[in-house]
Write an enzyme that holds these catalytic residues in place. Sequence first.
Site, mmCIF file in Angstrom:
data_model
loop_
_atom_site.group_PDB
_atom_site.id
_atom_site.type_symbol
_atom_site.label_atom_id
_atom_site.label_comp_id
_atom_site.label_asym_id
_atom_site.label_seq_id
_atom_site.Cartn_x
_atom_site.Cartn_y
_atom_site.Cartn_z
ATOM 1 N N ALA A 70 0.871 -1.167 0.000
ATOM 2 C CA ALA A 70 0.000 0.000 0.000
ATOM 3 C C ALA A 70 0.912 1.223 0.000
ATOM 4 O O ALA A 70 2.080 1.137 0.388
ATOM 5 C CB ALA A 70 -0.874 -0.014 1.248
ATOM 6 N N GLY A 116 0.534 -4.980 0.753
ATOM 7 C CA GLY A 116 -0.593 -4.973 -0.178
ATOM 8 C C GLY A 116 -0.237 -5.546 -1.541
ATOM 9 O O GLY A 116 -1.114 -6.032 -2.266
ATOM 10 N N GLU A 119 -0.628 -9.165 -1.149
ATOM 11 C CA GLU A 119 -2.071 -9.427 -1.056
ATOM 12 C C GLU A 119 -2.714 -9.390 -2.449
ATOM 13 O O GLU A 119 -3.628 -10.168 -2.739
ATOM 14 C CB GLU A 119 -2.719 -8.400 -0.117
ATOM 15 C CG GLU A 119 -2.250 -8.602 1.325
ATOM 16 C CD GLU A 119 -2.761 -7.538 2.276
ATOM 17 O OE1 GLU A 119 -2.358 -6.364 2.125
ATOM 18 O OE2 GLU A 119 -3.580 -7.851 3.157
ATOM 19 N N GLU A 139 3.661 -5.469 7.376
ATOM 20 C CA GLU A 139 2.778 -4.479 8.009
ATOM 21 C C GLU A 139 3.076 -4.243 9.484
ATOM 22 O O GLU A 139 2.998 -3.122 9.970
ATOM 23 C CB GLU A 139 1.305 -4.901 7.847
ATOM 24 C CG GLU A 139 0.731 -4.636 6.461
ATOM 25 C CD GLU A 139 1.012 -5.747 5.462
ATOM 26 O OE1 GLU A 139 1.862 -6.624 5.741
ATOM 27 O OE2 GLU A 139 0.386 -5.734 4.394
HETATM 28 N N1 CO8 Z 1 4.578 3.253 -0.449
HETATM 29 C C1 CO8 Z 1 4.980 4.438 -0.936
HETATM 30 N N2 CO8 Z 1 6.193 4.618 -1.528
HETATM 31 C C2 CO8 Z 1 7.015 3.559 -1.624
HETATM 32 C C3 CO8 Z 1 6.636 2.286 -1.137
HETATM 33 C C4 CO8 Z 1 5.357 2.152 -0.522
HETATM 34 N N3 CO8 Z 1 4.927 0.974 -0.059
HETATM 35 N N4 CO8 Z 1 7.663 1.432 -1.357
HETATM 36 C C5 CO8 Z 1 8.630 2.141 -1.981
HETATM 37 N N5 CO8 Z 1 8.235 3.426 -2.150
HETATM 38 C C6 CO8 Z 1 8.989 4.508 -2.773
HETATM 39 C C7 CO8 Z 1 10.118 5.000 -1.874
HETATM 40 O O1 CO8 Z 1 9.617 5.901 -0.924
HETATM 41 C C8 CO8 Z 1 11.053 5.613 -2.883
HETATM 42 O O2 CO8 Z 1 10.546 6.876 -3.239
HETATM 43 P P1 CO8 Z 1 11.575 8.139 -3.374
HETATM 44 O O3 CO8 Z 1 12.497 7.724 -4.496
HETATM 45 O O4 CO8 Z 1 10.665 9.251 -3.748
HETATM 46 O O5 CO8 Z 1 12.260 8.254 -2.069
HETATM 47 C C9 CO8 Z 1 10.885 4.731 -4.111
HETATM 48 O O6 CO8 Z 1 9.640 4.037 -3.936
HETATM 49 C C10 CO8 Z 1 11.984 3.689 -4.242
HETATM 50 O O7 CO8 Z 1 12.052 2.945 -3.031
HETATM 51 P P2 CO8 Z 1 13.397 2.806 -2.156
HETATM 52 O O8 CO8 Z 1 14.305 3.958 -2.419
HETATM 53 O O9 CO8 Z 1 12.981 2.563 -0.739
HETATM 54 O O10 CO8 Z 1 14.010 1.501 -2.809
HETATM 55 P P3 CO8 Z 1 15.007 0.462 -2.101
HETATM 56 O O11 CO8 Z 1 15.512 -0.402 -3.190
HETATM 57 O O12 CO8 Z 1 15.978 1.175 -1.236
HETATM 58 O O13 CO8 Z 1 14.048 -0.406 -1.144
HETATM 59 C C11 CO8 Z 1 12.064 -1.637 -0.549
HETATM 60 C C12 CO8 Z 1 13.043 -1.201 -1.669
HETATM 61 C C13 CO8 Z 1 12.789 -2.589 0.413
HETATM 62 C C14 CO8 Z 1 10.913 -2.357 -1.204
HETATM 63 C C15 CO8 Z 1 11.598 -0.396 0.222
HETATM 64 O O14 CO8 Z 1 11.105 0.553 -0.726
HETATM 65 C C16 CO8 Z 1 10.480 -0.655 1.197
HETATM 66 O O15 CO8 Z 1 10.713 -1.184 2.269
HETATM 67 N N6 CO8 Z 1 9.217 -0.291 0.834
HETATM 68 C C17 CO8 Z 1 8.077 -0.429 1.697
HETATM 69 C C18 CO8 Z 1 7.639 -1.858 1.782
HETATM 70 C C19 CO8 Z 1 6.500 -1.993 2.749
HETATM 71 O O16 CO8 Z 1 6.621 -1.847 3.943
HETATM 72 N N7 CO8 Z 1 5.331 -2.332 2.199
HETATM 73 C C20 CO8 Z 1 4.172 -2.570 2.994
HETATM 74 C C21 CO8 Z 1 3.369 -1.342 3.051
HETATM 75 S S1 CO8 Z 1 2.040 -1.492 4.203
HETATM 76 C C22 CO8 Z 1 0.863 -2.301 3.399
HETATM 77 O O17 CO8 Z 1 1.028 -2.713 2.278
HETATM 78 C C23 CO8 Z 1 -0.404 -2.454 4.134
HETATM 79 C C24 CO8 Z 1 -1.492 -3.109 3.279
HETATM 80 C C25 CO8 Z 1 -2.780 -3.070 4.006
HETATM 81 C C26 CO8 Z 1 -3.204 -1.649 4.195
HETATM 82 C C27 CO8 Z 1 -4.501 -1.576 4.833
HETATM 83 C C28 CO8 Z 1 -5.066 -0.186 4.629
HETATM 84 C C29 CO8 Z 1 -5.708 0.342 5.818
#
Ligand code: CO8
Length: 263
Positions: A70, A116, A119, A139
């Site tokens: 998400a 997400g 999912e 999460e």
């Molecule tokens: N949301 C928003 N932006 C994101 C996300 C995300 N999930 N993942 C990556 N991005 C963005 C980064 O912020 C970055 O943006 P910017 O260049 O502007 O800084 C760009 O994408 C590239 O990402 P990274 O620089 O972080 O890339 P890395 O190679 O260093 O890392 C990772 C890759 C490991 C995948 C890292 O990006 C990461 O940990 N991302 C988040 C993963 C995460 O925690 N996902 C779970 C999110 S929570 C969720 O999905 C809940 C679902 C249920 C929700 C229920 C609703 C109520």
Amino acid sequence: RLDEMEFENLTIDQHGPIAVLTVNRPGALNALNGTTLSELAMAAEMIANDPEVGALILTGAGDKAFVAGADISELAGLEGPFAGRDMSLLGQDAMTQISNLPIPVIAAIGGYALGGGLELALCCDIRIASPRARMGLPEVTLGLLPGFAGTQRLPRLIGAGRALDLMLTARQIGAEEALSMGLVNYVADDPLQKAREVAEQIIKNGPLAISLVKEAVRRGLATDLEAGMEIEADLFGMAFATSDFKEGTRAFLEKRKPEFRGE
Ligand code: CO8
């Protein structure tokens, strides 16, 4: 045509009967914001009503991510007593629309499928991962739980023990471990190409039979064995009354390939 539709965060390409739906926000690793979730639901509805489409492949733009979850920045800005619940319902609805499609849906996972994003892959029928794919439900690291049906679909797919391990530790797993636990069906260097091959193989079969198999499994998983068997018998009865069944058996006896018409 489907591929003439304009979406903000999705693209659809149609090659014959196979449609490829790509989540396209590469700058955010294809993270699912509210707009993308609504568009996914809309696209699923259009695909469900398009008789030209026999199979759907779901993937993410770029080679780094399927979908990294998400959209965390959007989640962080949501306000109001029902904001979290509403967002969860919006995501669940999109996942349900995809899961309920009468055609086979295959996820081609080229990179990160987290939160997400995993999912989304879970609501597909078949998952194909690249050896570079990384999967997990992180999460709890954000103080959340999976909210797009992951707490429900993952235990049904791989069992509660393995699902709880992944959800509680938030650890990321690679393609081989995912394969060994049945989370993905295939590991392939080019998951999109492999997805096309699997789709081609499936759509040789009777389209009504395919949709009835999906319905039997989906409805059966939501109930007990006895009720599930009743569902199976009802759907079997429906398949038995189709001309596809007559064509399938006739083709077998005449030693030729069947020509299913989906009726
Ligand atoms: N949301 C928003 N932006 C994101 C996300 C995300 N999930 N993942 C990556 N991005 C963005 C980064 O912020 C970055 O943006 P910017 O260049 O502007 O800084 C760009 O994408 C590239 O990402 P990274 O620089 O972080 O890339 P890395 O190679 O260093 O890392 C990772 C890759 C490991 C995948 C890292 O990006 C990461 O940990 N991302 C988040 C993963 C995460 O925690 N996902 C779970 C999110 S929570 C969720 O999905 C809940 C679902 C249920 C929700 C229920 C609703 C109520």
